[in-house]
Design an enzyme around this catalytic site. Structure first.
Site, PDB file in Angstrom:
ATOM      1  N   GLU A 179       0.817  -1.205   0.000  1.00 43.15           N
ATOM      2  CA  GLU A 179       0.000   0.000   0.000  1.00 43.15           C
ATOM      3  C   GLU A 179       0.860   1.267   0.000  1.00 43.15           C
ATOM      4  O   GLU A 179       0.516   2.267  -0.638  1.00 43.15           O
ATOM      5  CB  GLU A 179      -0.930   0.014   1.228  1.00 43.15           C
ATOM      6  CG  GLU A 179      -1.902  -1.155   1.296  1.00 43.15           C
ATOM      7  CD  GLU A 179      -1.364  -2.347   2.066  1.00 43.15           C
ATOM      8  OE1 GLU A 179      -2.167  -3.037   2.712  1.00 43.15           O
ATOM      9  OE2 GLU A 179      -0.131  -2.593   2.026  1.00 43.15           O
ATOM     10  N   CYS A 217      -2.725  -4.041   7.136  1.00 47.23           N
ATOM     11  CA  CYS A 217      -2.418  -4.249   8.550  1.00 47.23           C
ATOM     12  C   CYS A 217      -2.902  -3.057   9.375  1.00 47.23           C
ATOM     13  O   CYS A 217      -3.051  -1.937   8.879  1.00 47.23           O
ATOM     14  CB  CYS A 217      -0.921  -4.454   8.746  1.00 47.23           C
ATOM     15  SG  CYS A 217       0.102  -3.039   8.266  1.00 47.23           S
ATOM     16  N   SER A 266      28.783 -50.920  -2.530  1.00 45.78           N
ATOM     17  CA  SER A 266      29.873 -50.685  -3.479  1.00 45.78           C
ATOM     18  C   SER A 266      29.486 -49.727  -4.605  1.00 45.78           C
ATOM     19  O   SER A 266      30.343 -49.330  -5.404  1.00 45.78           O
ATOM     20  CB  SER A 266      30.331 -52.015  -4.089  1.00 45.78           C
ATOM     21  OG  SER A 266      29.242 -52.655  -4.739  1.00 45.78           O
ATOM     22  N   ARG A 310      12.990 -24.546  -5.152  1.00 44.94           N
ATOM     23  CA  ARG A 310      13.778 -24.434  -3.927  1.00 44.94           C
ATOM     24  C   ARG A 310      13.932 -22.980  -3.499  1.00 44.94           C
ATOM     25  O   ARG A 310      13.831 -22.650  -2.305  1.00 44.94           O
ATOM     26  CB  ARG A 310      15.174 -25.036  -4.150  1.00 44.94           C
ATOM     27  CG  ARG A 310      15.221 -26.554  -4.268  1.00 44.94           C
ATOM     28  CD  ARG A 310      16.638 -27.015  -4.535  1.00 44.94           C
ATOM     29  NE  ARG A 310      16.757 -28.476  -4.619  1.00 44.94           N
ATOM     30  CZ  ARG A 310      17.888 -29.131  -4.847  1.00 44.94           C
ATOM     31  NH1 ARG A 310      19.010 -28.437  -5.022  1.00 44.94           N
ATOM     32  NH2 ARG A 310      17.901 -30.455  -4.900  1.00 44.94           N
ATOM     33  N   ARG A 357      21.144 -23.615  -7.592  1.00 47.27           N
ATOM     34  CA  ARG A 357      22.274 -23.404  -8.498  1.00 47.27           C
ATOM     35  C   ARG A 357      21.843 -23.093  -9.935  1.00 47.27           C
ATOM     36  O   ARG A 357      22.527 -22.362 -10.638  1.00 47.27           O
ATOM     37  CB  ARG A 357      23.180 -24.646  -8.504  1.00 47.27           C
ATOM     38  CG  ARG A 357      23.731 -24.984  -7.118  1.00 47.27           C
ATOM     39  CD  ARG A 357      24.672 -26.169  -7.137  1.00 47.27           C
ATOM     40  NE  ARG A 357      24.075 -27.380  -7.654  1.00 47.27           N
ATOM     41  CZ  ARG A 357      23.226 -28.162  -6.975  1.00 47.27           C
ATOM     42  NH1 ARG A 357      22.863 -27.825  -5.753  1.00 47.27           N
ATOM     43  NH2 ARG A 357      22.742 -29.264  -7.516  1.00 47.27           N
ATOM     44  N   GLY A 408      14.183 -39.215   0.944  1.00 47.59           N
ATOM     45  CA  GLY A 408      13.730 -40.244   0.006  1.00 47.59           C
ATOM     46  C   GLY A 408      12.400 -40.878   0.364  1.00 47.59           C
ATOM     47  O   GLY A 408      11.527 -40.253   0.964  1.00 47.59           O
ATOM     48  N   SER A 453       6.579 -41.005   5.317  1.00 51.22           N
ATOM     49  CA  SER A 453       6.266 -40.575   6.681  1.00 51.22           C
ATOM     50  C   SER A 453       5.369 -39.344   6.675  1.00 51.22           C
ATOM     51  O   SER A 453       4.417 -39.242   7.465  1.00 51.22           O
ATOM     52  CB  SER A 453       7.555 -40.281   7.452  1.00 51.22           C
ATOM     53  OG  SER A 453       8.336 -41.455   7.618  1.00 51.22           O
TER      54      SER A 453
END
Length: 349
Positions: free
Chosen positions: A55, A80, A173, A194, A217, A294, A300
């Site tokens: 404003e 506000c 490995s 992000r 990035r 992951g 979860s």
């Protein structure tokens, strides 16, 4: 009383507000437009917390202030009414002489919560509310979730192969690094996402397997706070997330886990961990959380029900076997097509 062009000018206010995406937290995104006889004579948007509100920019942009008493100001969020780091915008509107205010949606922040509207009306200003309200709330869904649900707004993101696996089965490995499912265009988009969120979360398994940086990035913008959840705390100190370049927090049950440039928060160890982490992040002022996996972490959050958006990429290539998609019952609300993948959105408001 609403007018035929009120929706047009409110949508301009929304366009302006969105220009500061990712920059205003913990404040909301707000745009404002001053209109006189069907012509914009001033406009602006909130740029950053602690700086003038929308404003202020819009009213200060009006060169001929004698037009203000016969003008309308359109604001995407209720002005506000309290003294924070900046003066009350409701008082500014009243003192400017503007006699008609159109508001997209009320502000449910307890410091405002209708008091801005009440102050304007008490001063004899005509106040119209609820113009493009759903769009205005959607733009500030992070802000509203933080105040109304008392937790950060949670976005889940993952990618899966054409046959429904989010990763190959890893052996000790195997080389560390991601098994890419999407193309570069999708990666640029993820980095843009992000930059728009306060924090980004990944589990210990993802840190060990992929060694991600969890930074921005491929896009211009701020790095979100890095949140790592690892009950064991068994992580390589040389992992990219411990490079000290970005604020990083580790949630773990291991009281001995300490890493360079990282704050450690001890979890109680009981299942589930999601509520404890979200409560802690809210206390830290984090309004939005971008969860990048992951499978256990994504699962979860889904099981807890404490999520708001799911964004799933499905690539063109098949793995044959691997870690299953944590959300097999995913039902998309929107679909976007890329050359190397399909992006689907699901909403859980």
């Amino acid at each position: 009383m609403t007018r035929p062009d009120d929706l047009i000018w409110m949508r301009r206010a929304l366009q302006l507000a969105a220009m500061a995406e990712g920059c205003t937290s913990p404040n909301p995104l707000v745009g404002a437009v001053v209109v006189h006889n069907g012509v914009i004579i001033g406009e602006g948007y909130h740029l950053k917390a602690g700086t003038p509100h929308a404003e202020v920019h819009a009213i200060n942009a009006v060169s001929d202030r004698s037009l203000l008493p016969t003008s309308t100001i359109y604001v995407s969020l209720e002005p506000c009414s309290h003294q924070g780091r900046t003066p009350p915008c409701a008082d500014l509107i009243i003192s400017s002489g503007i006699r008609r205010v159109v508001i997209g949606t009320p502000d449910t922040n307890p410091q405002v919560a209708g008091m801005g509207i009440a102050r304007l009306r008490q001063a004899g200003v005509e106040v119209i509310t609820g113009v493009a309200e759903e769009e205005c709330r959607s733009l500030n869904r992070r802000f509203f979730t933080w105040h109304e649900k008392k937790r950060p707004y949670v976005i889940l993101k993952w990618a899966r192969s054409a046959d429904g696996f989010i990763d190959l089965r890893r052996k000790s490995s195997d080389a560390i690094g991601p098994n890419w499912i999407t193309g570069m265009a999708e990666r640029v988009l993820v980095h843009r996402w992000r930059a728009g969120e306060d924090a980004i979360l990944a589990g210990g398994g993802t840190i060990r397997a992929d060694n991600p940086s969890l930074t921005v990035r491929y896009w211009s913008g701020r790095n979100p706070v890095r949140i790592i959840v690892s009950r064991s705390g068994n992580l390589d100190p040389a992992s990219s997330v411990f490079d000290g370049s970005v604020e990083t927090v580790l949630y773990t049950c291991n009281g001995q886990a300490q890493f360079h440039g990282t704050r450690t928060v001890i979890l109680p160890g009981a299942e589930p961990f999601v509520s404890e982490v979200l409560a802690s992040l809210r206390q830290a002022g984090i309004q939005s959380l971008f969860v990048e996996g992951g499978a256990f972490i994504i699962g979860s959050f889904l099981e807890s029900g404490q999520w708001d958006e799911a964004r799933r990429f499905t690539g063109n290539t098949s793995f044959g076997d691997g870690v299953p998609d944590p959300f097999p019952g995913f039902t998309p609300d929107k679909t976007v097509f890329f050359d190397k993948s399909i992006l689907e959105f699901a909403y859980h408001f």
